[in-house]
Design an enzyme around this catalytic site. Structure first.
Site, PDB file in Angstrom:
ATOM      1  N   LYS A   8      79.949   3.290 107.735  1.00 50.96           N
ATOM      2  CA  LYS A   8      79.144   2.118 108.113  1.00 50.96           C
ATOM      3  C   LYS A   8      77.817   2.438 108.837  1.00 50.96           C
ATOM      4  CE  LYS A   8      82.324  -1.650 107.540  1.00 50.96           C
ATOM      5  NZ  LYS A   8      83.725  -1.252 107.345  1.00 50.96           N
ATOM      6  N   ASP A  37      90.219   6.297 112.796  1.00 52.45           N
ATOM      7  CA  ASP A  37      89.280   5.674 111.849  1.00 52.45           C
ATOM      8  C   ASP A  37      88.212   4.924 112.638  1.00 52.45           C
ATOM      9  OD1 ASP A  37      87.864   4.124 110.078  1.00 52.45           O
ATOM     10  OD2 ASP A  37      89.611   3.369 108.981  1.00 52.45           O
ATOM     11  N   PHE A  49      92.665  -1.927 108.703  1.00 51.90           N
ATOM     12  CA  PHE A  49      91.930  -1.890 107.438  1.00 51.90           C
ATOM     13  C   PHE A  49      91.344  -0.493 107.257  1.00 51.90           C
ATOM     14  CE2 PHE A  49      88.172  -2.194 104.744  1.00 51.90           C
ATOM     15  CZ  PHE A  49      88.691  -2.844 103.646  1.00 51.90           C
TER      16      PHE A  49
HETATM   17  C1  LIG Z   1      84.704  -0.991 106.311  1.00 53.80           C
HETATM   18  C2  LIG Z   1      85.816  -0.113 106.726  1.00 53.80           C
HETATM   19  C3  LIG Z   1      86.355   0.834 105.831  1.00 53.80           C
HETATM   20  C4  LIG Z   1      85.923   0.932 104.405  1.00 53.80           C
HETATM   21  O1  LIG Z   1      84.566   1.307 104.280  1.00 53.80           O
HETATM   22  P1  LIG Z   1      83.823   1.125 102.874  1.00 53.80           P
HETATM   23  O2  LIG Z   1      82.493   1.774 103.102  1.00 53.80           O
HETATM   24  O3  LIG Z   1      83.727  -0.333 102.592  1.00 53.80           O
HETATM   25  O4  LIG Z   1      84.633   1.835 101.857  1.00 53.80           O
HETATM   26  C5  LIG Z   1      87.346   1.671 106.319  1.00 53.80           C
HETATM   27  N1  LIG Z   1      87.790   1.595 107.581  1.00 53.80           N
HETATM   28  C6  LIG Z   1      87.283   0.698 108.445  1.00 53.80           C
HETATM   29  C7  LIG Z   1      87.791   0.682 109.853  1.00 53.80           C
HETATM   30  C8  LIG Z   1      86.306  -0.189 108.050  1.00 53.80           C
HETATM   31  O5  LIG Z   1      85.836  -1.105 108.903  1.00 53.80           O
END
Ligand SMILES: *Cc1c(COP(=O)(O)O)cnc(C)c1O
Length: 397
Positions: free
Chosen positions: A239, A210, A123
């Site tokens: 986050k 990521d 994701f």
């Molecule tokens: C939550 C998340 C995103 C997206 O972050 P947003 O602040 O909701 O745009 C991208 N990569 C990972 C691994 C995530 O957990």
């Protein structure tokens, strides 16, 4: 817009890992706003720093010098081991920047149609480029045409990456969530990450990690790649970076260094003094309160407690994770567990249909970790015992 199926509860106050709803009921927060509230709720140091900063200045502009942004960038460079930081406001923006860095890196080397290797079940966000990089049809469906230039392989499969390396000369980067969050707490093997890094080095690809969800101390080190013992080229963060104040960052080093030049990227809000105060205070507090060690010890205790109580229970497939990023996979869809847990005074989440996800604030104490296990175990056992939903295999028969 009706984009969320919300639970029928509103939290109006928090303290540490505890939340209170409008009726004054108290809950143990095992989710931390989806890995956001690093320091828990109402941390006195964060409240003081933010309040004082609001009284001084909230926003200026990236058209001018922003000393707090430089202070935050120095700290981010220090903990990542990388060199350059671009501040934005969310995870998808950090990933969008990473994808742009990879494409620009390719074009600078004469690759006109640069491609990025991405993982199944990953994701990366919900913008067009990041949902295209995401390995979930649920996230993509209805938003085609997708952004091109992504090649997908299974996680933990080096041979699949080697195959792509021999056949696709347009690849410029590998983009991986070293612990997949939304995909169900799927942990990359450390030797896999090292092998991936070797392939990147041999082919001059960028290694892009990521760490939006798994980074910033949650795994027990600042970043998951540090468990594997190497430096990536690009690290998107968000986050937990501001303990609840929206902020993201795209951090680069190695082959990613110097790819972006003035004019290549920007953000109106990105890196403003309010968000940067949240970053500086979050990172300094993680250090001073020894929260990395805490994530290891309390995380191990929670996983140990869950394993002791749930391992071997019919319906529990696996308990996995690292530090304070924990998943319990069941053999059946278990979305309704979220509501049942709320009734038991526990805030958690279910992802990938059948994985209970535990992401408490890094300030969680030992006794609170035990309390979490004590509240969660009976909820899971009652759910499985009542046969609230049929196992998948049975449903298919
Ligand atoms: C939550 C998340 C995103 C997206 O972050 P947003 O602040 O909701 O745009 C991208 N990569 C990972 C691994 C995530 O957990």
């Amino acid at each position: 817009m009706n984009t969320y199926a919300r639970q029928p509860v509103a939290f109006v106050r928090g303290q540490g890992i505890w939340l209170w709803d409008e009726a004054g009921r108290k809950y143990l927060d095992a989710l931390a706003g989806i890995a956001v509230n690093t320091l828990g709720h109402n941390h006195p140091r964060l409240v003081r720093a933010l309040s004082e900063q609001i009284g001084r200045i909230i926003h200026t502009s990236n058209l001018f010098q922003v000393p707090l942004q430089e202070a935050a960038a120095d700290r981010v460079a220090g903990i990542t081991g990388l060199d350059e930081v671009f501040f934005c406001n969310s995870g998808l923006e950090a990933n969008e920047a990473a994808i742009k860095v990879a494409r620009k890196y390719g074009h600078d080397r004469g690759v006109h149609e640069p491609a990025i290797i991405v993982m199944e079940k990953a994701f990366h966000g919900r913008s067009l480029a990041t949902l295209s990089a995401t390995g979930s049809r649920k996230v993509q469906a209805g938003f085609e045409p997708l952004v091109q230039g992504f090649v997908r392989v299974p996680l933990n499969d080096l041979e699949a990456v080697r195959q792509v390396a021999t056949h696709n000369k347009n690849v410029v980067a590998v983009f991986i969530e070293p612990i997949q969050g939304e995909g169900g707490i799927n942990v990359s093997r450390l030797e896999y990450l090292r092998g991936l890094k070797e392939i990147c080095d041999a082919n001059q690809w960028l290694f892009m990690s990521d760490e939006v969800q798994c980074g910033l101390g949650r795994s027990g080190k600042w970043f998951v790649y540090q468990h594997a013992g190497f430096l990536p080229d690009v690290v998107p963060l968000a986050k937990g970076l501001g303990s609840g104040v929206p902020v993201g960052a795209c951090v680069v080093g190695g082959r990613g260094r110097g790819v972006f030049k003035p004019g290549n990227h920007g953000s109106t809000f990105g890196g403003n003094p309010l968000a940067m105060t949240a970053v500086v205070t979050t990172l300094d507090t993680i250090k001073e309160e020894n929260l990395l060690a805490n994530a290891v010890s309390v995380g191990d205790a929670i996983r140990g407690g869950l394993a002791a109580a749930l391992q071997g229970v019919a319906g529990v497939t696996e308990i996995r994770g690292m530090g304070l990023m924990i998943g319990i996979e069941l053999d059946r869809p278990c979305g309704e567990l979220v509501g049942r847990a709320l009734e038991a005074g526990l805030v958690l989440n279910v992802t990938a249909d059948n994985v209970i996800r535990i992401l408490p604030a890094l300030v969680i104490g030992e006794a609170e970790g035990r309390e979490l296990v004590e509240r969660l175990v009976p909820v899971v056992k009652a759910f499985l015992a009542q046969g609230a939903a049929q196992p998948r295999a049975a449903a298919a028969r």
